[in-house]
Design a protein around this motif. Structure first.
Motif, PDB file in Angstrom:
ATOM      1  N   UNK A  45      -9.544   8.428  -7.572  1.00 56.24           N
ATOM      2  CA  UNK A  45      -9.878   7.982  -6.223  1.00 56.24           C
ATOM      3  C   UNK A  45     -11.057   8.791  -5.700  1.00 56.24           C
ATOM      4  N   UNK A  46     -11.569   8.359  -4.570  1.00 56.84           N
ATOM      5  CA  UNK A  46     -12.644   9.125  -3.945  1.00 56.84           C
ATOM      6  C   UNK A  46     -12.139  10.516  -3.574  1.00 56.84           C
ATOM      7  N   UNK A  47     -10.886  10.615  -3.169  1.00 56.22           N
ATOM      8  CA  UNK A  47     -10.307  11.935  -2.850  1.00 56.22           C
ATOM      9  C   UNK A  47     -10.249  12.823  -4.082  1.00 56.22           C
ATOM     10  N   UNK A  48      -9.873  12.232  -5.217  1.00 57.21           N
ATOM     11  CA  UNK A  48      -9.848  12.985  -6.474  1.00 57.21           C
ATOM     12  C   UNK A  48     -11.239  13.525  -6.802  1.00 57.21           C
ATOM     13  N   UNK A  49     -12.253  12.676  -6.626  1.00 59.78           N
ATOM     14  CA  UNK A  49     -13.620  13.091  -6.926  1.00 59.78           C
ATOM     15  C   UNK A  49     -14.090  14.189  -5.984  1.00 59.78           C
ATOM     16  N   UNK A  50     -13.732  14.089  -4.711  1.00 54.90           N
ATOM     17  CA  UNK A  50     -14.104  15.159  -3.760  1.00 54.90           C
ATOM     18  C   UNK A  50     -13.459  16.470  -4.175  1.00 54.90           C
ATOM     19  N   UNK A  51     -12.209  16.419  -4.637  1.00 55.25           N
ATOM     20  CA  UNK A  51     -11.531  17.630  -5.097  1.00 55.25           C
ATOM     21  C   UNK A  51     -12.123  18.202  -6.371  1.00 55.25           C
ATOM     22  N   UNK A  52     -12.556  17.323  -7.277  1.00 62.99           N
ATOM     23  CA  UNK A  52     -13.114  17.766  -8.552  1.00 62.99           C
ATOM     24  C   UNK A  52     -14.549  18.265  -8.414  1.00 62.99           C
ATOM     25  N   UNK A  53     -15.248  17.824  -7.385  1.00 60.75           N
ATOM     26  CA  UNK A  53     -16.654  18.195  -7.181  1.00 60.75           C
ATOM     27  C   UNK A  53     -16.833  18.782  -5.776  1.00 60.75           C
ATOM     28  N   UNK A  54     -16.167  19.899  -5.492  1.00 58.81           N
ATOM     29  CA  UNK A  54     -16.186  20.441  -4.127  1.00 58.81           C
ATOM     30  C   UNK A  54     -17.557  20.919  -3.663  1.00 58.81           C
ATOM     31  N   UNK A  55     -18.464  21.177  -4.581  1.00 62.74           N
ATOM     32  CA  UNK A  55     -19.801  21.654  -4.222  1.00 62.74           C
ATOM     33  C   UNK A  55     -20.750  20.523  -3.824  1.00 62.74           C
TER      34      UNK A  55
END
Length: 191
Positions: free
Chosen positions: A30-40
């Motif tokens: 999900x978009x949330x998963x991607x935000x968590x995986x790419x916090x920078x």
């Protein structure tokens, strides 16, 4: 006039490469998963890169659901492979080709830096170089053989109930194939 390489233009960006990597092995995120995986990566920047990948058909929206009034999308790799093939490599200009390769190397270096923080990093690390003596027909046989050899290791392993999949870790195999600069054919000269 040189034709542009749409997949290379889209994928050969460090953030987009990282998004595609998160979708590897048939994963859906999900978009949330991607935000968590790419916090920078800033949220607006992340969404812009996801949109570019979706527009190019490299990433597909496979589900949408409402979460607190907003639509959360789930993504998977799309129909187009996130891979630059030989035809596209031939179409790239020298500068585009060099930039694509340097982007690949930078991404590899970033992965190395992130992975090196792990406790057992050196247990799963290996790199080297070997010279192969091949013709163009040999390359397809090598690729098919590697595909067959690696196939059992491409799917994530089932958890063994003891915090791992029988002691297995996920590793990344990155390959580069290029002619040996010391073995360049002599230029043809008319006599």
């Amino acid at each position: 006039m040189r034709k542009t390489s749409p997949i290379a233009d889209v994928v050969m960006h460090p953030v987009r490469l990282r998004i595609v990597q998160q979708l590897g092995e048939g994963r859906r995120v999900t978009t949330s998963d991607l935000r968590g995986a790419l916090p920078d990566v800033a949220q607006a920047t992340l969404y812009r890169h996801i949109a570019a990948l979706v527009d190019a058909g490299i990433v597909a929206v496979v589900d949408e659901r409402r979460v607190r009034g907003a639509v959360e999308r789930t993504f998977a790799l799309g129909d187009r492979m996130a891979h630059v093939d030989h035809d596209e490599l031939r179409e790239m200009g020298e500068r585009e080709l060099q930039q694509s390769f340097l982007t690949f190397l930078a991404h590899l270096g970033e992965d190395f830096d992130r992975a090196s923080a792990g406790a057992d990093f050196r247990e799963f690390l290996g790199f080297g170089q070997v010279r192969l003596h091949v013709g163009t027909d040999d390359l397809s046989r090598i690729q098919a053989g590697l595909g067959e050899l690696l196939a059992p290791y491409l799917a994530p392993q089932v958890d063994d109930g003891q915090g791992g999949a029988s002691g297995r870790r996920t590793v990344m195999l990155s390959t580069v194939l290029m002619p040996d600069p010391a073995d360049q054919p002599a230029p043809f000269s008319a006599s």
